[in-house]
Design an enzyme around this catalytic site. Structure first.
Site, PDB file in Angstrom:
ATOM      1  N   TRP A   1      -4.935  -2.508  -2.812  1.00 11.34           N
ATOM      2  CA  TRP A   1      -3.549  -2.025  -2.800  1.00 11.34           C
ATOM      3  C   TRP A   1      -3.562  -0.544  -2.372  1.00 11.34           C
ATOM      4  O   TRP A   1      -4.340   0.248  -2.901  1.00 11.34           O
ATOM      5  CB  TRP A   1      -2.959  -2.183  -4.197  1.00 11.34           C
ATOM      6  CG  TRP A   1      -1.547  -1.711  -4.353  1.00 11.34           C
ATOM      7  CD1 TRP A   1      -0.491  -1.943  -3.504  1.00 11.34           C
ATOM      8  CD2 TRP A   1      -1.033  -0.937  -5.443  1.00 11.34           C
ATOM      9  NE1 TRP A   1       0.639  -1.363  -4.008  1.00 11.34           N
ATOM     10  CE2 TRP A   1       0.340  -0.739  -5.199  1.00 11.34           C
ATOM     11  CE3 TRP A   1      -1.586  -0.401  -6.597  1.00 11.34           C
ATOM     12  CZ2 TRP A   1       1.165  -0.029  -6.059  1.00 11.34           C
ATOM     13  CZ3 TRP A   1      -0.775   0.302  -7.469  1.00 11.34           C
ATOM     14  CH2 TRP A   1       0.584   0.489  -7.207  1.00 11.34           C
TER      15      TRP A   1
ATOM     16  N   ASP B   1      -6.988  -4.211 -13.057  1.00 10.03           N
ATOM     17  CA  ASP B   1      -5.582  -4.073 -12.694  1.00 10.03           C
ATOM     18  C   ASP B   1      -4.986  -5.477 -12.710  1.00 10.03           C
ATOM     19  O   ASP B   1      -5.385  -6.336 -11.921  1.00 10.03           O
ATOM     20  CB  ASP B   1      -5.478  -3.445 -11.286  1.00 10.03           C
ATOM     21  CG  ASP B   1      -4.036  -3.268 -10.845  1.00 10.03           C
ATOM     22  OD1 ASP B   1      -3.126  -3.743 -11.553  1.00 10.03           O
ATOM     23  OD2 ASP B   1      -3.810  -2.666  -9.782  1.00 10.03           O
TER      24      ASP B   1
ATOM     25  N   LYS C   1       6.182  -8.257 -11.742  1.00  4.33           N
ATOM     26  CA  LYS C   1       6.256  -9.538 -11.006  1.00  4.33           C
ATOM     27  C   LYS C   1       6.454 -10.717 -11.955  1.00  4.33           C
ATOM     28  O   LYS C   1       7.326 -11.537 -11.749  1.00  4.33           O
ATOM     29  CB  LYS C   1       4.973  -9.795 -10.219  1.00  4.33           C
ATOM     30  CG  LYS C   1       4.321  -8.589  -9.638  1.00  4.33           C
ATOM     31  CD  LYS C   1       5.027  -8.110  -8.415  1.00  4.33           C
ATOM     32  CE  LYS C   1       4.586  -6.688  -8.159  1.00  4.33           C
ATOM     33  NZ  LYS C   1       4.965  -6.178  -6.891  1.00  4.33           N
TER      34      LYS C   1
HETATM   35  N1  CBA Z   1      -1.414  -3.076  -8.823  1.00  3.70           N
HETATM   36  C1  CBA Z   1      -1.362  -3.905  -7.780  1.00  3.70           C
HETATM   37  C2  CBA Z   1      -2.599  -4.607  -7.349  1.00  3.70           C
HETATM   38  C3  CBA Z   1      -0.154  -4.116  -7.113  1.00  3.70           C
HETATM   39  O1  CBA Z   1      -0.103  -4.948  -6.077  1.00  3.70           O
HETATM   40  C4  CBA Z   1       1.006  -3.437  -7.545  1.00  3.70           C
HETATM   41  C5  CBA Z   1       2.307  -3.625  -6.834  1.00  3.70           C
HETATM   42  C6  CBA Z   1       0.886  -2.596  -8.657  1.00  3.70           C
HETATM   43  C7  CBA Z   1       2.022  -1.797  -9.237  1.00  3.70           C
HETATM   44  C8  CBA Z   1      -0.347  -2.434  -9.273  1.00  3.70           C
HETATM   45  P1  CBA Z   1       4.197  -1.808 -10.556  1.00  3.70           P
HETATM   46  O2  CBA Z   1       3.900  -0.365 -10.688  1.00  3.70           O
HETATM   47  O3  CBA Z   1       5.479  -2.066  -9.876  1.00  3.70           O
HETATM   48  O4  CBA Z   1       4.006  -2.547 -11.818  1.00  3.70           O
HETATM   49  O5  CBA Z   1       3.115  -2.454  -9.562  1.00  3.70           O
HETATM   50  N2  CBA Z   1       2.237  -3.765  -5.443  1.00  3.70           N
HETATM   51  C9  CBA Z   1       3.393  -4.134  -4.631  1.00  3.70           C
HETATM   52  O6  CBA Z   1       3.833  -5.392  -5.073  1.00  3.70           O
HETATM   53  C10 CBA Z   1       4.559  -3.162  -4.714  1.00  3.70           C
HETATM   54  O7  CBA Z   1       5.229  -3.313  -5.880  1.00  3.70           O
HETATM   55  C11 CBA Z   1       2.990  -4.324  -3.187  1.00  3.70           C
HETATM   56  O8  CBA Z   1       3.876  -4.748  -2.439  1.00  3.70           O
HETATM   57  O9  CBA Z   1       1.834  -4.126  -2.833  1.00  3.70           O
HETATM   58  C12 CBA Z   1       4.194  -1.727  -4.474  1.00  3.70           C
HETATM   59  O10 CBA Z   1       4.594  -0.905  -5.310  1.00  3.70           O
HETATM   60  O11 CBA Z   1       3.549  -1.429  -3.458  1.00  3.70           O
END
Ligand code: CBA
Length: 448
Positions: free
Chosen positions: A177, A258, A294
């Site tokens: 990511w 994670d 999610k």
């Molecule tokens: N870890 C991973 C592996 C992720 O893919 C994402 C979200 C997060 C953080 C942590 P949050 O802070 O919203 O709980 O998620 N990644 C994304 O789904 C998106 O939400 C993505 O499209 O890769 C992002 O923020 O980039």
């Protein structure tokens, strides 16, 4: 280790770390004092005039571009956010029920939460990921703090490690990511990569992964995606996880999990936590960043948790005290609403069951999108082997499309995805699959 990947990271680190402050000016002369001071700037100038334009985020910037596109056929497959068959964002019924209950509870107050967040939420979150019968929970060896979703949990964990752990290097998978290297660099850690994905097989580079972990210094921190690896959709098998675990424990490498997609990979919360539970069962220590963005659809509520599994309950108490010192000057304490929704659902058997059904519904819809896209490409006779679409799991497919093909699909078909060729399967519907298949077919035929 890929030397080129490491070089890229050190360039990134240079960009991310705050540059040294401008050297303080010599004592002001009378001539200096006649120059317009920042506060005297005319309305057309600005003390911030020299601030350079920053780039859009590689993932969230895709949504910015998508929103500007007036095309009626546009499709956003960039950010990992679930959409219904009608292409609409989804608020789970169980979340609506929990919110209604919270709203009707007249005794609810809006006081600050403790620095560590909602106590019930923390306990229930640890149980959800480690399992209700987890020995670490029973022995009170887990320090859990509510954080700002997955991102905030990773950042707090990273800062804690930078302050209190003897080894400052974290190894992240290549690819991963896009926010991971930035989060950990700004937390004060040195980021390196380990091999993870093999573009030739579109699968796991297991040999490369084992080699790189073997050559990491003893004690190094290793970032692991608990399930549904982002962006590749490729996870180790249970046997491979076991080999990774043995290797890591034998070298005293510290796991930092994670977990952003628990329940989204297989539809089962327990199955998707299997990798993590293997590492907890051996009695060793680890960090865990959890997100409810999610799996409960609570994206904008920013609700997540950081748990640190420690060697003893005494250590866990001290670790929690230090996590508070990281959090207090950062945002003082976390928000109440999202954590209250999660705690309400996890605390009630009926609501929990309803949640797992809705979660399975989302996971199943994504799996069916994989099959539909694969079938649509097969029907079109699109050149190439597309079986990875049905083999990969979770929210994303790492298509193998290159950045020119991605740009072509945006230009000609108004299909938006990240430039590495990742598509969010959760953004697709039966209605948009044919359009995407036409676009992929045209892109791979025209641009080899
Ligand atoms: N870890 C991973 C592996 C992720 O893919 C994402 C979200 C997060 C953080 C942590 P949050 O802070 O919203 O709980 O998620 N990644 C994304 O789904 C998106 O939400 C993505 O499209 O890769 C992002 O923020 O980039």
């Amino acid at each position: 280790m890929h030397p080129s990947a490491d070089r890229r990271l050190s360039t990134l680190q240079r960009h991310l770390l705050p540059s040294s402050p401008p050297t303080s000016p010599a004592t002001a002369t009378s001539a200096d004092s006649l120059q317009p001071s920042p506060t005297m700037a005319s309305s057309s100038s600005s003390v911030f005039a020299a601030v350079p334009q920053g780039p859009e985020d590689p993932i969230l910037g895709v949504t910015v571009a998508f929103n500007k596109d007036p095309s009626p056929v546009k499709v956003n497959l960039g950010v990992g956010a679930y959409r219904t068959e009608e292409g609409k964002p989804l608020v789970l019924n169980v979340v609506k029920r929990a919110e209604a209950l919270l709203l009707h509870n007249q005794s609810r107050i809006k006081e600050y939460l403790p620095i560590t967040g909602l106590a019930d939420f923390n306990k229930l979150s640890a149980k959800l990921i480690f399992g209700a019968d987890s020995p670490a929970i029973q022995d009170n060896r887990v320090a859990t703090v509510q954080c700002l979703s997955g991102t905030g949990s990773l950042r707090v964990g990273g800062e804690f490690l930078a302050r209190h752990y003897h080894e400052r290097t974290i190894y992240i998978p290549n690819p991963t990511w896009g926010n991971h290297p930035k989060i950990f660099t700004l937390a004060g850690l040195t980021v390196r990569t380990y091999r993870y994905y093999d573009p030739a097989t579109r699968g796991l580079d297991f040999q490369g992964l084992l080699e790189d972990l073997s050559s990491a210094p003893s004690g190094a921190i290793i970032l692991l995606h608990a399930c549904a690896h982002n962006p590749t959709g490729v996870d180790p098998t249970v046997d491979q996880w076991e080999q990774i675990r043995q290797l890591m424990r034998s070298k005293a490498l510290l796991p930092f999990f994670d977990s952003a997609y628990q329940g989204f990979a297989s539809g089962s919360l327990d199955k998707d936590a299997q990798s993590v539970r293997m590492f907890v069962a051996d009695g060793g220590e680890l960090l865990m960043a959890q997100s409810y963005a999610k799996n409960m659809g609570l994206y904008g509520e920013r609700v997540g948790a950081l748990s640190i599994v420690c060697g003893s309950s005494d250590v866990a108490v001290k670790v929690e005290s230090q996590l508070k010192l990281v959090i207090r000057p950062m945002y003082s304490n976390p928000p109440l609403h999202g954590a209250s929704i999660v705690a309400t659902i996890l605390n009630d058997r009926g609501m929990f069951d309803e949640w797992t059904k809705e979660l399975k519904g989302m996971a199943d819809r994504i799996i069916s999108m994989r099959q539909q896209l694969f079938d649509a490409l097969k029907t079109r006779g699109t050149p190439g082997d597309w079986s990875h679409i049905i083999k990969q799991i979770g929210m994303f497919t790492f298509t193998g499309l290159n950045s020119d093909q991605v740009a072509f699909m945006r230009q000609e078909f108004h299909i938006y995805m990240t430039s590495d060729g990742r598509i969010s399967m959760a953004g697709l519907s039966s209605r948009t699959v044919p359009h995407l298949a036409d676009a992929i077919d045209a892109a791979v035929t025209k641009l080899k």
